[in-house]
Design a protein around this motif. Structure first.
Motif, PDB file in Angstrom:
ATOM      1  N   ASP A   8      16.053   3.959   9.849  1.00  0.00           N
ATOM      2  CA  ASP A   8      15.390   3.352   8.701  1.00  0.00           C
ATOM      3  C   ASP A   8      15.372   1.986   8.703  1.00  0.00           C
ATOM      4  O   ASP A   8      14.282   1.219   7.880  1.00  0.00           O
ATOM      5  N   THR A   9      15.980   1.089   9.440  1.00  0.00           N
ATOM      6  CA  THR A   9      15.663  -0.364   9.688  1.00  0.00           C
ATOM      7  C   THR A   9      14.262  -0.458  10.290  1.00  0.00           C
ATOM      8  O   THR A   9      13.625  -1.467  10.076  1.00  0.00           O
ATOM      9  N   CYS A  10      13.848   0.381  11.261  1.00  0.00           N
ATOM     10  CA  CYS A  10      12.641   0.346  11.851  1.00  0.00           C
ATOM     11  C   CYS A  10      11.470   0.693  11.057  1.00  0.00           C
ATOM     12  O   CYS A  10      10.362   0.270  10.791  1.00  0.00           O
ATOM     13  N   ARG A  11      11.644   1.762  10.009  1.00  0.00           N
ATOM     14  CA  ARG A  11      11.006   2.505   9.008  1.00  0.00           C
ATOM     15  C   ARG A  11      10.544   1.361   8.197  1.00  0.00           C
ATOM     16  O   ARG A  11       9.473   1.403   7.746  1.00  0.00           O
ATOM     17  N   GLY A  23       2.470  -0.188   5.321  1.00  0.00           N
ATOM     18  CA  GLY A  23       2.364   0.189   3.747  1.00  0.00           C
ATOM     19  C   GLY A  23       2.905   1.857   4.240  1.00  0.00           C
ATOM     20  O   GLY A  23       2.672   2.661   3.250  1.00  0.00           O
ATOM     21  N   ASP A  24       3.432   2.198   5.257  1.00  0.00           N
ATOM     22  CA  ASP A  24       3.771   3.724   5.589  1.00  0.00           C
ATOM     23  C   ASP A  24       5.022   3.660   6.490  1.00  0.00           C
ATOM     24  O   ASP A  24       4.897   3.392   7.717  1.00  0.00           O
ATOM     25  N   ALA A  25       6.188   3.792   5.759  1.00  0.00           N
ATOM     26  CA  ALA A  25       7.553   4.157   6.529  1.00  0.00           C
ATOM     27  C   ALA A  25       7.355   5.190   7.531  1.00  0.00           C
ATOM     28  O   ALA A  25       8.106   5.235   8.644  1.00  0.00           O
ATOM     29  N   ASP A  39       1.549  -9.374  -0.423  1.00  0.00           N
ATOM     30  CA  ASP A  39       2.658  -9.959  -1.436  1.00  0.00           C
ATOM     31  C   ASP A  39       3.686  -9.008  -1.805  1.00  0.00           C
ATOM     32  O   ASP A  39       4.622  -9.210  -1.945  1.00  0.00           O
ATOM     33  N   ASP A  40       3.086  -7.596  -2.158  1.00  0.00           N
ATOM     34  CA  ASP A  40       4.266  -6.705  -2.436  1.00  0.00           C
ATOM     35  C   ASP A  40       4.662  -5.768  -1.298  1.00  0.00           C
ATOM     36  O   ASP A  40       5.040  -4.693  -1.486  1.00  0.00           O
ATOM     37  N   PHE A  41       5.081  -6.356  -0.129  1.00  0.00           N
ATOM     38  CA  PHE A  41       5.311  -5.730   0.939  1.00  0.00           C
ATOM     39  C   PHE A  41       6.663  -5.157   0.769  1.00  0.00           C
ATOM     40  O   PHE A  41       7.143  -4.114   1.424  1.00  0.00           O
ATOM     41  N   MET A  42       7.748  -5.894   0.103  1.00  0.00           N
ATOM     42  CA  MET A  42       8.872  -5.302  -0.011  1.00  0.00           C
ATOM     43  C   MET A  42       8.939  -4.221  -1.018  1.00  0.00           C
ATOM     44  O   MET A  42      10.036  -3.387  -1.192  1.00  0.00           O
ATOM     45  N   VAL A  43       7.906  -4.054  -1.994  1.00  0.00           N
ATOM     46  CA  VAL A  43       7.843  -2.796  -2.717  1.00  0.00           C
ATOM     47  C   VAL A  43       7.663  -1.700  -1.761  1.00  0.00           C
ATOM     48  O   VAL A  43       8.483  -0.470  -2.221  1.00  0.00           O
ATOM     49  N   ASP A  44       6.759  -1.350  -0.906  1.00  0.00           N
ATOM     50  CA  ASP A  44       6.721  -0.494   0.003  1.00  0.00           C
ATOM     51  C   ASP A  44       8.007  -0.024   0.828  1.00  0.00           C
ATOM     52  O   ASP A  44       8.462   0.768   0.656  1.00  0.00           O
ATOM     53  N   SER A  51      10.812   0.980  -2.033  1.00  0.00           N
ATOM     54  CA  SER A  51      10.123   2.567  -2.529  1.00  0.00           C
ATOM     55  C   SER A  51      10.316   3.539  -1.352  1.00  0.00           C
ATOM     56  O   SER A  51      10.886   4.647  -1.868  1.00  0.00           O
ATOM     57  N   GLN A  52      10.159   3.445  -0.362  1.00  0.00           N
ATOM     58  CA  GLN A  52       9.965   4.080   0.693  1.00  0.00           C
ATOM     59  C   GLN A  52      11.092   4.390   1.638  1.00  0.00           C
ATOM     60  O   GLN A  52      11.571   5.565   2.051  1.00  0.00           O
ATOM     61  N   VAL A  53      12.132   3.282   1.541  1.00  0.00           N
ATOM     62  CA  VAL A  53      13.191   3.399   2.433  1.00  0.00           C
ATOM     63  C   VAL A  53      14.387   2.819   1.607  1.00  0.00           C
ATOM     64  O   VAL A  53      15.701   3.544   1.860  1.00  0.00           O
ATOM     65  N   GLY A  54      14.279   2.056   0.669  1.00  0.00           N
ATOM     66  CA  GLY A  54      15.324   1.605  -0.047  1.00  0.00           C
ATOM     67  C   GLY A  54      15.974   0.428   0.148  1.00  0.00           C
ATOM     68  O   GLY A  54      15.540  -0.275   1.207  1.00  0.00           O
TER      69      GLY A  54
END
Ligand code: GSH
Length: 339
Positions: free
Chosen positions: A62-65, A73-75, A290-295, A298-301
């Motif tokens: 998950d750390t990698c994803r 933009g894709d885990a 700028d919204d990289f943390m949203v990806d 939302s995808q990894v937590g």
């Protein structure tokens, strides 16, 4: 192609240990490839393990994803490359992988003379001992003369030697290449004791043919801060990998989760706004959106979600947060401010 360039660079420079200095554009390379190459273990419950269909899971996975989500933009845009303990640093130095997330302990030597940089800690561990109950001991200080199963190329080997020397005891090391082989060696009575990072001992115990015949001793003999590693000489990439994990820890601290991240886009709290990118330019200064943390979220937590899903009380490892709790909850997770 990328590998050829690295090999030529190494041959020209003759600096094998400092491979990172010959390649310093990992962020752009990953964007161009559309995929992140992560070095992981061959199989370690809760950290990085493939299921029967080859789907990888674990806190290192998950750390990698999370990095793939931030950059691409894709885990799921990840190629996982399994590595033994002995192989892992060469794989990173040579450019075979972009980041190493393989329960790797941050030490001075690894962080300097190997030409590598640790970007943070995603799990604070420590070394312990699993013993056969019929050995009849209840303390690590009573292991004089024991045969001990251990994995090559690890800090575990060095800690074991130090602990026995410091306590004037002797042991016979029975060395294997993978943790699966070490656990089998223990199960087949090749040794009386199995030593590894304690996060693994409970999981390995459940996999023995007779789990009740073994127990974990109370002593923890070392500090094992485990975290992602990148090559030296590429500060841009170092910053990205470092701030994705710090971002996940800050997200937990400010209550931003995969469930509520969309609502958090409307938050009035400036700290939350900087995490979700509705104010500030954190992404831009890292070379990301700028919204990289949203990806990522939302995808990894956030960090806590990664912990609970992979190693927490409701998983086979059944670990408590303990040292790995946030600093606000009595643990040591203290990410620098996201600002
Ligand atoms: N954290 C230690 C130990 C790492 C290690 O390789 N541990 C073993 C035993 S817990 C392991 O991960 N094995 C997984 C595998 O065989 O791929 C280090 O960085 O040296």
């Amino acid at each position: 192609m990328k590998k050829t360039i690295i090999t030529m660079g190494l041959a020209a420079s003759g600096l094998l240990a400092f491979a990172g200095t010959t390649q310093a554009a990992t962020l752009q390379d990953v964007k161009d490839d559309g995929e992140l190459r992560c070095g992981v273990s061959n199989g370690l419950p809760g950290f990085s393990q493939p299921d029967n269909d080859g789907n990888w899971a674990g806190i290192d996975v998950d750390t990698c994803r999370a990095v793939a989500a931030a950059v691409l933009g894709d885990a799921d845009a990840v190629e996982f490359i399994p590595l033994t303990a002995a192989e892992r640093f060469t794989a990173l130095q040579s450019g075979e992988i972009d980041v190493l997330t393989r329960n790797t302990t941050w030490t001075t030597t690894r962080d300097t003379s190997l030409g590598l940089n640790f970007t943070g800690t995603n799990y604070y561990d420590g070394q312990g001992f699993l013993i056969k109950k019929d050995l009849g001991v209840d303390s690590a200080y009573s292991l004089d003369g024991a045969a001990i199963c251990i994995q090559a190329g690890t800090t575990t080997e060095l800690n074991l030697a130090d602990f026995f020397r410091a306590n004037d005891m002797e042991y016979e090391a029975v060395v294997f290449d993978t943790s699966e082989a070490s656990a089998q060696g223990f199960d087949n009575n090749r040794c009386d004791v199995l030593t590894s990072d304690t996060s693994q001992l409970a999981a390995l115990k459940t996999q023995l043919s007779d789990p009740d015949s073994a127990e974990i001793l109370p002593e923890v003999i070392s500090k094992e801060p485990l975290g992602p590693v990148v090559r030296q000489g590429d500060d841009e990439w170092f910053n990205v990998v470092k701030w994705v994990l710090f971002g996940q820890i800050n997200a937990e601290e400010y209550g931003v989760t995969s469930e509520n991240v969309d609502d958090m886009m409307d938050s009035d709290n400036p700290s939350v706004q900087r995490i979700v990118g509705t104010s500030g330019n954190m992404g831009e200064i890292l070379g990301l959106d700028d919204d990289f943390m949203v990806d990522v979220i939302s995808q990894v937590g956030n960090y806590g979600e990664m912990f609970e899903r992979n190693v927490g009380p409701d998983t086979p490892l059944g670990l408590q947060r303990g040292t790995n709790a946030l600093w606000t909850e009595g643990g040591v997770l203290y990410a620098p401010p996201f600002r």
